[in-house]
Design a protein around this motif. Structure first.
Motif, PDB file in Angstrom:
ATOM      1  N   ASP A 107      29.583  -7.016 -22.721  1.00 42.51           N
ATOM      2  CA  ASP A 107      29.992  -8.309 -22.146  1.00 42.51           C
ATOM      3  C   ASP A 107      28.795  -9.056 -21.551  1.00 42.51           C
ATOM      4  O   ASP A 107      28.974 -10.004 -20.783  1.00 42.51           O
ATOM      5  CB  ASP A 107      31.089  -8.120 -21.095  1.00 42.51           C
ATOM      6  N   LYS A 108      27.585  -8.619 -21.913  1.00 41.96           N
ATOM      7  CA  LYS A 108      26.326  -9.281 -21.533  1.00 41.96           C
ATOM      8  C   LYS A 108      26.030  -9.189 -20.038  1.00 41.96           C
ATOM      9  O   LYS A 108      25.355 -10.038 -19.448  1.00 41.96           O
ATOM     10  CB  LYS A 108      26.287 -10.759 -21.991  1.00 41.96           C
ATOM     11  N   VAL A 109      26.550  -8.134 -19.439  1.00 43.33           N
ATOM     12  CA  VAL A 109      26.211  -7.814 -18.053  1.00 43.33           C
ATOM     13  C   VAL A 109      25.100  -6.777 -18.103  1.00 43.33           C
ATOM     14  O   VAL A 109      25.112  -5.873 -18.950  1.00 43.33           O
ATOM     15  CB  VAL A 109      27.462  -7.271 -17.317  1.00 43.33           C
ATOM     16  N   ILE A 110      24.125  -6.909 -17.197  1.00 43.41           N
ATOM     17  CA  ILE A 110      23.002  -5.965 -17.182  1.00 43.41           C
ATOM     18  C   ILE A 110      23.490  -4.613 -16.679  1.00 43.41           C
ATOM     19  O   ILE A 110      24.066  -4.515 -15.585  1.00 43.41           O
ATOM     20  CB  ILE A 110      21.870  -6.502 -16.275  1.00 43.41           C
ATOM     21  N   TYR A 111      23.273  -3.551 -17.487  1.00 46.21           N
ATOM     22  CA  TYR A 111      23.639  -2.194 -17.061  1.00 46.21           C
ATOM     23  C   TYR A 111      22.483  -1.588 -16.265  1.00 46.21           C
ATOM     24  O   TYR A 111      22.677  -1.072 -15.172  1.00 46.21           O
ATOM     25  CB  TYR A 111      23.983  -1.339 -18.287  1.00 46.21           C
ATOM     26  N   SER A 112      21.258  -1.650 -16.833  1.00 46.59           N
ATOM     27  CA  SER A 112      20.095  -1.124 -16.099  1.00 46.59           C
ATOM     28  C   SER A 112      18.840  -1.766 -16.672  1.00 46.59           C
ATOM     29  O   SER A 112      18.873  -2.364 -17.754  1.00 46.59           O
ATOM     30  CB  SER A 112      20.008   0.402 -16.237  1.00 46.59           C
ATOM     31  N   ASP A 113      17.717  -1.627 -15.979  1.00 49.35           N
ATOM     32  CA  ASP A 113      16.439  -2.079 -16.534  1.00 49.35           C
ATOM     33  C   ASP A 113      15.350  -1.148 -16.042  1.00 49.35           C
ATOM     34  O   ASP A 113      15.541  -0.418 -15.065  1.00 49.35           O
ATOM     35  CB  ASP A 113      16.143  -3.537 -16.179  1.00 49.35           C
ATOM     36  N   ARG A 132      13.880  -8.440  -9.846  1.00 53.77           N
ATOM     37  CA  ARG A 132      14.116  -9.715 -10.513  1.00 53.77           C
ATOM     38  C   ARG A 132      15.422  -9.678 -11.312  1.00 53.77           C
ATOM     39  O   ARG A 132      16.173 -10.622 -11.365  1.00 53.77           O
ATOM     40  CB  ARG A 132      12.944 -10.014 -11.453  1.00 53.77           C
ATOM     41  N   LEU A 133      15.653  -8.540 -11.990  1.00 57.00           N
ATOM     42  CA  LEU A 133      16.889  -8.384 -12.767  1.00 57.00           C
ATOM     43  C   LEU A 133      17.858  -7.547 -11.954  1.00 57.00           C
ATOM     44  O   LEU A 133      17.454  -6.570 -11.325  1.00 57.00           O
ATOM     45  CB  LEU A 133      16.592  -7.665 -14.079  1.00 57.00           C
ATOM     46  N   ARG A 134      19.108  -7.910 -11.982  1.00 55.16           N
ATOM     47  CA  ARG A 134      20.076  -7.209 -11.130  1.00 55.16           C
ATOM     48  C   ARG A 134      21.152  -6.569 -11.976  1.00 55.16           C
ATOM     49  O   ARG A 134      21.866  -7.263 -12.713  1.00 55.16           O
ATOM     50  CB  ARG A 134      20.729  -8.220 -10.189  1.00 55.16           C
ATOM     51  N   GLY A 135      21.265  -5.233 -11.856  1.00 53.09           N
ATOM     52  CA  GLY A 135      22.365  -4.528 -12.509  1.00 53.09           C
ATOM     53  C   GLY A 135      23.672  -5.127 -12.037  1.00 53.09           C
ATOM     54  O   GLY A 135      23.829  -5.412 -10.851  1.00 53.09           O
ATOM     55  N   PRO A 144      20.474 -13.129 -18.992  1.00 56.75           N
ATOM     56  CA  PRO A 144      20.312 -14.519 -19.438  1.00 56.75           C
ATOM     57  C   PRO A 144      20.408 -14.636 -20.959  1.00 56.75           C
ATOM     58  O   PRO A 144      20.176 -13.660 -21.669  1.00 56.75           O
ATOM     59  CB  PRO A 144      18.912 -14.909 -18.945  1.00 56.75           C
ATOM     60  N   GLN A 145      20.737 -15.814 -21.420  1.00 55.19           N
ATOM     61  CA  GLN A 145      20.759 -16.042 -22.873  1.00 55.19           C
ATOM     62  C   GLN A 145      19.771 -17.161 -23.228  1.00 55.19           C
ATOM     63  O   GLN A 145      19.745 -18.198 -22.549  1.00 55.19           O
ATOM     64  CB  GLN A 145      22.152 -16.426 -23.353  1.00 55.19           C
ATOM     65  N   GLN A 205      28.065 -11.590  -9.950  1.00 53.00           N
ATOM     66  CA  GLN A 205      27.168 -10.480  -9.633  1.00 53.00           C
ATOM     67  C   GLN A 205      28.024  -9.386  -9.009  1.00 53.00           C
ATOM     68  O   GLN A 205      28.490  -9.523  -7.880  1.00 53.00           O
ATOM     69  CB  GLN A 205      26.075 -10.957  -8.654  1.00 53.00           C
ATOM     70  N   TYR A 206      28.241  -8.297  -9.762  1.00 53.67           N
ATOM     71  CA  TYR A 206      29.149  -7.271  -9.252  1.00 53.67           C
ATOM     72  C   TYR A 206      28.487  -6.472  -8.132  1.00 53.67           C
ATOM     73  O   TYR A 206      27.299  -6.168  -8.186  1.00 53.67           O
ATOM     74  CB  TYR A 206      29.565  -6.331 -10.375  1.00 53.67           C
ATOM     75  N   ARG A 207      29.307  -6.104  -7.142  1.00 49.18           N
ATOM     76  CA  ARG A 207      28.818  -5.224  -6.071  1.00 49.18           C
ATOM     77  C   ARG A 207      29.087  -3.776  -6.410  1.00 49.18           C
ATOM     78  O   ARG A 207      28.451  -2.865  -5.920  1.00 49.18           O
ATOM     79  CB  ARG A 207      29.521  -5.587  -4.754  1.00 49.18           C
TER      80      ARG A 207
END
Ligand SMILES: Cc1cc2nc3c(=O)[nH]c(=O)nc-3n(C[C@H](O)[C@H](O)[C@H](O)COP(=O)(O)OP(=O)(O)OC[C@H]3O[C@@H](n4cnc5c(N)ncnc54)[C@H](O)[C@@H]3O)c2cc1C
Length: 539
Positions: free
Chosen positions: A502-508, A402-405, A410-411, A388-390
């Motif tokens: 790379d399947k990291v969340i950018y935004s939601d 619930r979802l964290r940039g 998840p897959q 989880q990047y800071r």
């Protein structure tokens, strides 16, 4: 220009597992890549044996299919000691994000599989027997002097160079990066054996302070033991066949064990200050090395490859300004450090150095195994920090979201009713930036010109609906959330998630903001404001 000068987009130095994974990922982004590797053959000494679900997911991104290599799923890791018997365990059974939580594997077979994958991409040139000798960053290009297999000097000019050249990295020295950290004054004998009569299906740490011994099952009917050397013991003594057989006698039951490979290692916990200097990057053991007690050395290197490959591709292809590359160290360095610290702590917990410390530590862990909160920490692997990047390339989430940039998307398994096709969601959303819409027709609300610009930079739109939902309009492609694992527990209906390659969340965001999400992501990447820093961290 000299005929012997080769031009390429990315020069990867080192064709170990990290260099090979990086070459696969760059090739899948369409980047012209040259790999130089000083050895002609794959390194065959016993090294990595365990991988986690994150590593397997990255290998999936590299294109490795199920069955590309033999894996043994590990249900649990048991710790026992002479004083208390089994005093702790970690439950590793089950799947996370489509992959087993913990497997063992055979590193040379993984490297062969990755090399086969690389060979399938015409954009990658692999030069075996070629060694890097020096580098000079000329501002717009890096000039690399290499010695080819016949001893001739050659020059390779690349937009970017990645040193995936292992723990003694020349690239790291050439860019003046220190390797800070600790070397343990302990040596370990690693023994890989085949066809051992006494079978085992898990990993065990035999935590006898006089001779700590991790022992595990591996594919190909193999088992591995790691024996800590005592103070007076030497490498030469330990590698003698009679010594190895005597150490294995508790498992051999008087029968011959087929020893496949042995090696004595001294473990290190070290990390470079920065993983980038100008146009030159470090990845894998060149950037960080860790004792193997939590099996995270190669896993960290694979995380580097996944993180770096798309960023280099986006900058080379003109989809992003070069400041995107600053996010590589910002994102990877803290997590690599936390994995090293976890390995050091595990080393102290399971292998104390004397009898008094063993009583204390193992007694505490025995107690912890019946204390619910501490039990979760050890038994359910909560000690292992999630990725989880800071700070880095993502939009910071609201408190309590619930979802964290900056966290992993998840897959799950998806199903397309029209074709009766089942697929893992990473394969469905593909290797570009992906807008994933949950239970809502997002594409309909995006103007055609914006959708075209998004697709031109490799962006996609995927629609996922609950199981058995009807397609909202004729001809629209929808995927069903087969297991109900996305919606509604992880992601609400009517929600959008922008996922990095790379399947990291950018935004939601809620569905009515599809245009703004795409526009602001493109503007941030193009405009050079794609990197967010956390307090105390600087790009
Ligand atoms: C005993 C042991 C157990 C381990 N267990 C685990 C585990 O269970 N799980 C895990 O995740 N990790 C584990 N690791 C760590 C893992 O093996 C390493 O992290 C991984 O192999 C590093 O891969 P790499 O590609 O970064 O480096 P390497 O595999 O070292 O590859 C570097 C390559 O660069 C080449 N090279 C070097 N210099 C040059 C040059 N000048 N020019 C051209 N080529 C060059 C080298 O020949 C080499 O092929 C373990 C390690 C050891 C020693």
């Amino acid at each position: 220009m000299n005929q012997d000068v080769e031009l390429t987009d990315v020069l990867v130095v080192g064709f170990g597992p990290v260099g090979a994974a990086l070459a696969c990922l760059l090739a899948r982004q369409g980047i012209k890549t040259t790999v130089v590797e000083r050895n002609l053959d794959i390194f065959d000494a016993p090294r990595a044996i365990a991988l986690d679900n994150e590593a397997l997911r990255i290998l999936q991104m590299c294109g490795l299919e199920d069955g590309a290599l033999d894996l043994v799923a590990i249900p649990e890791v048991r710790m026992h000691c002479p004083q208390f018997g089994q005093y702790s365990r970690a439950v590793t059974v089950g799947m996370v994000d489509g992959h087993p939580r913990l497997v063992t594997f055979f590193q040379p077979q993984l490297e062969q599989a990755l090399r086969r994958q690389v060979a399938g991409h015409s954009g990658v040139s692999v030069r075996l027997g070629w060694a890097l000798e020096s580098l000079s960053d000329q501002g717009r290009q890096v000039h690399a002097q290499v010695r080819d297999a016949a001893g001739n000097q050659r020059e390779i000019r690349a937009s970017f160079v990645v040193g995936a050249d292992g723990a003694s990295s020349l690239v790291r020295s050439l860019i003046g990066q220190d390797f800070k950290g600790k070397t343990y004054a302990e040596d370990w004998l690693i023994v890989d054996a085949k066809n051992v009569k006494q079978s085992i299906d898990h990993v065990e740490f035999i935590c006898d302070h006089r001779r700590p011994t991790p022992h595990m099952v591996a594919p190909g009917n193999r088992q591995r033991w790691e024996f800590k050397l005592r103070r007076h013991e030497t490498r030469e003594q330990m590698e003698r066949p009679e010594m190895v057989h005597s150490l294995l006698s508790p498992w051999s039951q008087g029968q011959d064990i087929e020893i496949e490979r042995i090696a004595v290692y001294r473990f290190h916990a070290r990390v470079a200050d920065k993983f980038q200097q100008g146009r030159v990057f470090l990845a894998g053991d060149a950037a960080h090395i860790t004792p193997p007690f939590v099996g995270q050395g190669l896993v960290s290197g694979l995380r580097d490859a996944a993180n770096l490959a798309w960023k280099l591709a986006w900058v080379i292809q003109g989809h992003a300004k070069s400041d995107l590359l600053d996010s590589y160290t910002l994102e990877r360095l803290p997590h690599a450090k936390s994995m090293i610290n976890l390995a050091r702590m595990m080393g102290r917990l399971v292998m104390p150095s004397n009898a008094a410390a063993a009583w204390l530590v193992h007694g505490f862990m025995k107690l912890a195994s019946v204390t619910p909160r501490l039990k979760d920490l050890f038994e359910n692997l909560e000690m292992k920090a999630p990725q989880q990047y800071r700070a880095g390339c993502f939009v910071r989430h609201r408190h309590g979201a619930r979802l964290r940039g900056g966290g992993l998307f998840p897959q799950v398994w998806l199903h397309e009713r029209a074709t009766n096709k089942k697929a893992l969601s990473d394969d469905v959303i593909g290797s570009g930036f992906a807008l994933v819409a949950f239970g809502v027709d997002a594409a309909q609300s995006i103007p055609a010109h914006l959708l075209a610009r998004w697709q031109a930079m490799g962006g996609s739109v995927t629609h996922i609906y609950p199981c058995a939902a009807q397609s909202p309009r004729p001809g629209m492609r929808i995927w069903e959330d087969m297991t109900g694992m996305f919606m509604p527990s992880k992601i609400p209906m009517g929600w959008l998630v922008l996922v990095r390659p790379d399947k990291v969340i950018y935004s939601d965001s809620p569905a009515d903001r599809a245009n703004q999400m795409i526009e602001s992501a493109m503007a941030a990447l193009h405009g050079g404001q794609s990197v967010v820093t956390a307090p105390g961290l600087h790009a």
